[in-house]
Design an enzyme around this catalytic site. Sequence first.
Site, PDB file in Angstrom:
ATOM      1  N   HIS A  37     -16.321 -13.500 -17.056  1.00 16.14           N
ATOM      2  CA  HIS A  37     -17.875 -14.358 -16.377  1.00 16.14           C
ATOM      3  C   HIS A  37     -17.967 -15.159 -15.760  1.00 16.14           C
ATOM      4  CE1 HIS A  37     -18.026 -10.962 -19.501  1.00 16.14           C
ATOM      5  NE2 HIS A  37     -17.736 -11.917 -20.227  1.00 16.14           N
ATOM      6  N   HIS A 138     -17.779 -14.779 -26.271  1.00 14.55           N
ATOM      7  CA  HIS A 138     -18.262 -13.692 -25.925  1.00 14.55           C
ATOM      8  C   HIS A 138     -20.103 -13.312 -25.772  1.00 14.55           C
ATOM      9  CE1 HIS A 138     -19.234  -9.353 -26.143  1.00 14.55           C
ATOM     10  NE2 HIS A 138     -19.807  -9.209 -26.494  1.00 14.55           N
TER      11      HIS A 138
END
Length: 146
Positions: A37, A138
Amino acid sequence: MVMGLHLLLLVFILGLGLTPPTLAQNDIRYIKFLDQHYDPKTKNGNDKYCEKMMRLRNMISPCKEINTFIHGNKASIKAICGNQNGEPHNGNQRISKSAFQVTICRHIGGSPRPPCRYRATAGFRNLVVACENDLPVHLDESIFRP
């Protein structure tokens, strides 16, 4: 010389035994989070950016349906897991107090096998993350927040 080497080896082995395995596991999960990410170099991704980044980050076998790239600094992202830039959200998750510049890459259909085609959506969003030991592990979602 041999005695000194044995002593050094003993200290090393004891140090390994005293390191909690969860710390190492969390570091691995945090590194994976960053790999999936984090991209500080790009500010506004387009479709070609998504196709390139998804390929470079090995998320095309099969084609990942959606992925968000965060264009910020690591300290601000980590701060979501603390009170500096985060607050509780939906149980054990945290939501960022500030918006981050992101590029969301969505698979635009066809086969789940490469070559994968993606559509980019760029903008500013608040991040919802799961944290372990004050590290994001996450990315649950990115949302517009009034």
